[in-house]
Enzyme design. Structure first.
Site, PDB file in Angstrom:
ATOM      1  N   CYS A 114      -0.175  -2.490  -3.018  1.00  0.00           N
ATOM      2  CA  CYS A 114      -1.217  -1.741  -3.919  1.00  0.00           C
ATOM      3  C   CYS A 114      -2.476  -2.093  -3.403  1.00  0.00           C
ATOM      4  CB  CYS A 114      -1.121  -2.575  -5.226  1.00  0.00           C
ATOM      5  SG  CYS A 114      -2.320  -2.062  -6.657  1.00  0.00           S
ATOM      6  N   HIS A 152       4.889  -2.746  -7.049  1.00  0.00           N
ATOM      7  CA  HIS A 152       4.689  -4.437  -6.936  1.00  0.00           C
ATOM      8  C   HIS A 152       5.919  -4.925  -7.035  1.00  0.00           C
ATOM      9  CE1 HIS A 152       0.022  -4.891  -7.479  1.00  0.00           C
ATOM     10  NE2 HIS A 152       0.187  -3.789  -7.875  1.00  0.00           N
ATOM     11  N   GLU A 163       6.490  -7.988  -5.724  1.00  0.00           N
ATOM     12  CA  GLU A 163       6.164  -9.309  -6.074  1.00  0.00           C
ATOM     13  C   GLU A 163       6.456  -9.703  -7.509  1.00  0.00           C
ATOM     14  OE1 GLU A 163       3.941  -7.382  -5.730  1.00  0.00           O
ATOM     15  OE2 GLU A 163       2.100  -8.177  -6.500  1.00  0.00           O
TER      16      GLU A 163
END
Lengths: 236, 86
Positions: free
Chosen positions: A90, A199, A201
């Site tokens: 991002c 994302h 994560e």
């Protein structure tokens, strides 16, 4: 190198939001996260670096534009050119394009709205340092949340990226932001520097990820990024 | 005190979502004559003393490195603000 000795740096800029989640993802994959501060020109001997998401410097000027000149970025750009694995997520992806480590740039979403949803992606390149635990063509679902997520580059650059297999991820099930050729993420030619808008994560632990076939919030499709880098380091 | 004006515009071939939103709003206010709008940025850089050729050269360099991203934007103007016509 043994898996548990891999040290993965996670850089925090003013306005970074997802550094803790990135560090947690590294830990869940079996590595040791190392916090790095943007103002320090010292990589502390880490084996790889994650530039996490957020709104560094409030996205003022352009997303990632001011962070790109942080002291940490000076040493990181040189190290990345020397082969250090770097993942930009991002805002981290935006920083990597501003630093010219990755081609293209991100502009405001074509619909002008902030978008936040679980997003299907196709892994196009499973040979980078950050994707080797996936298979080419594999579909994964990870969260997507951004306002300036529309990937743009000139036609010649896009053609080169396609021809060289450097489109690492493509949006599936609808293009969420107008990105050229549905591009969600790209890699450099060497495969050590990878950036993407979604994302991974945020999809690493059951109970806290996207909904999946295994149940509500059970999706852990993003963990592969972090296990990939550990196995890349072991096999390096 | 001198002032340098730097203007940056999105490249013509890059879709400008903000300009598109602006041109969409204009007819609703009765401004039906405008068929397009593009939105850029204007910076005003202040210096002690006069705007010398060296100051302008430094402003041009700052415009190319930090104030614009050549992938998506063009620097369309770097000028001494005192020479602007009203």
């Amino acid at each position: 190198m043994a898996l548990d000795s891999a040290r993965i740096g996670v850089v925090t800029f003013p306005g970074t939001l997802d550094d803790r989640d990135a560090a947690r993802a590294v830990r869940l994959a079996g590595g040791e996260p190392v916090s790095l501060w943007h103002g320090d020109a010292d990589l502390q001997g880490v084996d790889a670096v994650v530039l996490p998401g957020g709104f560094s410097y409030g996205d003022y000027l352009r997303a990632g534009a001011i962070s790109r000149f942080a002291p940490m970025m000076d040493v990181l750009v040189d190290a990345a050119k020397g082969g250090l694995p770097v993942l930009g997520i991002c805002n981290g992806f935006q920083v990597l394009t501003e630093a010219h480590l990755l081609p293209g740039s991100m502009i405001k979403n074509d619909h002008l709205h902030f978008v936040c949803r679980d997003q299907q992606l196709r892994v196009e390149n499973a040979e980078t340092a950050w994707t080797r635990d996936y298979t080419a063509g594999q579909t994964i679902t990870v969260p997507l949340k951004n306002q300036d997520g529309q990937y743009v580059a000139d036609e010649r650059t896009l053609d080169e990226l396609e021809a060289e297999g450097r489109v690492a991820f493509r949006y599936l099930g609808g293009n969420p932001n107008g990105s050229r050729r549905d591009i969600a993420g790209v890699t450099n030619a060497a495969g050590n520097v990878v950036g993407l808008m979604p994302h991974p994560e945020h999809a690493v632990e059951k109970g806290f990820g996207p909904d999946s076939a295994d149940g509500a919030r059970a999706g852990v499709d993003g963990l592969g990024f972090f296990t990939s880098i550990l196995s890349s380091l072991v096999h390096a | 005190m001198g002032r340098v004006v730097v203007e940056v515009m999105p490249k013509p071939e890059i879709l400008d979502p903000q300009g598109k939103a602006v041109v969409g709003a204009l007819p609703r206010l009765g401004f039906t004559q405008f068929t397009g709008a593009r939105q850029g940025k204007r910076f005003e850089l202040e210096v002690e003393g006069a705007v010398t050729p060296e100051v302008l050269a430094a402003a041009r360099e700052a415009a190319e490195t930090l104030l614009s991203n050549p992938i998506i934007e063009d620097v369309v103007r770097v000028a001494d603000a005192s020479e602007e016509t009203a």
